[in-house]
Design a protein around this motif. Sequence first.
Motif, mmCIF file in Angstrom:
data_model
loop_
_atom_site.group_PDB
_atom_site.id
_atom_site.type_symbol
_atom_site.label_atom_id
_atom_site.label_comp_id
_atom_site.label_asym_id
_atom_site.label_seq_id
_atom_site.Cartn_x
_atom_site.Cartn_y
_atom_site.Cartn_z
ATOM 1 N N PHE A 157 0.846 -1.189 0.000
ATOM 2 C CA PHE A 157 0.000 0.000 0.000
ATOM 3 C C PHE A 157 0.889 1.248 0.000
ATOM 4 N N GLY A 158 1.889 1.196 -0.846
ATOM 5 C CA GLY A 158 2.818 2.307 -0.947
ATOM 6 C C GLY A 158 3.485 2.320 -2.302
ATOM 7 N N THR A 159 4.498 3.157 -2.408
ATOM 8 C CA THR A 159 5.233 3.256 -3.661
ATOM 9 C C THR A 159 6.722 3.395 -3.377
ATOM 10 N N SER A 160 7.505 2.877 -4.279
ATOM 11 C CA SER A 160 8.955 3.048 -4.241
ATOM 12 C C SER A 160 9.379 3.586 -5.604
ATOM 13 N N TYR A 161 10.207 4.629 -5.617
ATOM 14 C CA TYR A 161 10.582 5.198 -6.913
ATOM 15 C C TYR A 161 12.005 5.721 -6.902
ATOM 16 N N ILE A 162 12.582 5.777 -8.102
ATOM 17 C CA ILE A 162 13.945 6.261 -8.307
ATOM 18 C C ILE A 162 13.964 7.121 -9.567
ATOM 19 N N VAL A 163 14.690 8.222 -9.512
ATOM 20 C CA VAL A 163 14.832 9.131 -10.649
ATOM 21 C C VAL A 163 16.242 8.978 -11.224
ATOM 22 N N PHE A 164 16.326 8.941 -12.547
ATOM 23 C CA PHE A 164 17.625 8.863 -13.227
ATOM 24 C C PHE A 164 17.775 10.091 -14.124
ATOM 25 N N LEU A 165 18.830 10.867 -13.869
ATOM 26 C CA LEU A 165 19.075 12.099 -14.619
ATOM 27 C C LEU A 165 20.298 11.956 -15.510
ATOM 28 N N PRO A 166 20.327 12.659 -16.634
ATOM 29 C CA PRO A 166 21.496 12.605 -17.528
ATOM 30 C C PRO A 166 22.773 13.008 -16.796
ATOM 31 N N GLY A 167 23.849 12.253 -17.028
ATOM 32 C CA GLY A 167 25.122 12.559 -16.418
ATOM 33 C C GLY A 167 25.275 12.072 -14.993
ATOM 34 N N ARG A 168 24.227 11.505 -14.427
ATOM 35 C CA ARG A 168 24.294 10.973 -13.066
ATOM 36 C C ARG A 168 24.310 9.440 -13.133
ATOM 37 N N MET A 169 24.244 8.780 -11.987
ATOM 38 C CA MET A 169 24.236 7.324 -11.975
ATOM 39 C C MET A 169 23.121 6.796 -12.863
#
Length: 677
Positions: A157-169
């Motif tokens: 009953f939740g969420t897990s998220y990750i953001v990926f940006l250019p030039g980063r991991m």
Amino acid sequence: MSGANFDYEEAFDRNIGWVTADEQRALSAKRVAIAGMGGVGGAHLLTLARMGIGAFNISDLDSFELANFNRQAGASISSLNRPKVDVMAQMAEDINPQLDIKAFPEGINDANIDAFLKDVDLFVDGFDFFVPDIRAKVFRRCAQLGIPAITAGPIGFGTSYIVFLPGRMSFEQYFRMEGLPKESQYARFLLGLTPKGLHRDYLVDPSRLNLVEKKGPSSAAAVQLCAGVVGGEAVKILLGRGRVRAAPYFHQFDVYRGKFVCQRLFLGNANPLQRLKLKMVERHIAATLALADAQKSGLPEDATELERILDLARWAPSGDNSQPWRFEILDGDNLRIHLRAQTDEDIYDYNDGQPTLLSGGMLLETMRIAASAYGRLLTWSHEESDGLNHRIAVSMVRSPVTADPLLAAVKSRSVDRGAYHRRRLGEDDKAALTAALGDDLRIHWHETFGDRLALARLNARATDIRLRIREAFQVHRRVIDWSHDLSPTGIPAKAVGLDAMTLKIMRWGFGDWRRLERMNAMPGSTGPAILQMDILPAVHSAALFTIRSATPPAAGRHDPETLLRFGCALQRFWLTAEQRGLGLQPALATAIFAHYGRHDIDFTPDEKIRAKAKGLADELNRRGLGADDLVFLGRIGRAKRRLAYPRSIRRPLSDLLMQPAADADSAPHRHGAASGI
């Protein structure tokens, strides 16, 4: 209202305040690619459309079906069997008819990744969990093209998220999945997305995560949360304001637990602690896949309905997983079950094979439930007994019956020896369980701490007896499986409820009776096993229970047909518990050794042990817990953590089938009830 008359500024005016009017116009010029229009993908599209984003590339190769209704934004009666991209595009255009939507109804593949990502300002991952290969390829291409990307998973009953940006991991640097087997990719994606595992403690039925059939539990609440967090991060990325915590940061928000975690996972899945977790998760996934594979039907496509019914019914419980039945199919509607008791060589098959007959009744009830799925009504009769052999005639004729609601619990039901919550059962739970037993059996609940502990002490006395006699040692050594976590013919050692150290001592002792006898002569030698198998389980339970026959048996024993009826009721009781999310563990040794003591049966040469059995019977009687009318007892409660393995599985149906008119001596030759049915 037509697209020509649609007023964009009025439609999205209520966004102004959180964004400026200029920023809102900037959002209208952005294009977002969303892969997948099912669970989270459809919710992402509608949320981002309501935020005023003006263009989308969307993909999905599936159509909506009934199984999507619990969570997918576009799933409804009117959209059944319609392509997901068409339905979701229409829903988005009903929000903003000026949208520029490019659809990819063939899904995403190597040939169209670049077209899918053309002119895109942000990629949002809505892929199904079970497609790690194409997910990794799209994220890799995003990194190469300098496109920001977000993955958000609905977890519990939740969420897990990750953001990926250019030039980063990058996605691959974080998850490190490339070149690994698919099962390892599943583990790395799941654990990388949820390093804190906030959801684990309330996953009540792990068996519903079926990696073989590629489906798992998901909730609408979690899907909506995914869309919310992606919407917030999308605004920051597309407008270039606000801090974006990109990988190696991960975010987990769990409403059920009331927790939010945002932390930096140094090196991603290469983090030393994460690597240790991965080994455990990979072992768990491997075992889950093995169980799912074991539960698959091995029948050929042209198998008859009776064979399919028996293939499910073979998952009925039996003492020490002995499966004391063989099937003789007579024609398309009729068969004969052969049961063979082992009273002559198994100390646990007491009272002329009472556990065998109870198991036979459990099998009959499971067959009835399985037959209902095929529109068949089952009837049975006990044909004859020949010493230890029993024959049961079964007919399954076509009838306007509906599938029994207990059907889904047949394979997931197993003995649960783990810790339960101590919260008492609700009155509705007890009413349903009592009703499942019918009129022939009566249940007494032992719910207070004192009552649980009192019955646990009696169970402990039975455990002390069985750990000290050679007759039980021979059964234990035969049925405990030290080699398999999923045992088709016995009980996995890891499933008996003992810690690793006690198991090692037990295994060493089981090498030779004289060795074990010397161990038993030491003061308190059976104490650790009693503590772990009787006392602590009773403490960590909602209740213990005793089940007695409504009518006491004549001459100390019930007739075979009565015991078969009792077995049917007990299986309904157990499956009802499973259906209601309750764990259950039988404890029959107390009834078995009390029976021997009550009737002065020389079940062992040791007079002191026989005296202990007599004392056990007297104490049961003194406490009013039953005599020969005591049929079944155990513990029950809501498991703190349900594990899909280790557990007993079953022989293939081919091992259980007999040729018509086969000699009864080919019936099974082993049975026991030491560790519960």
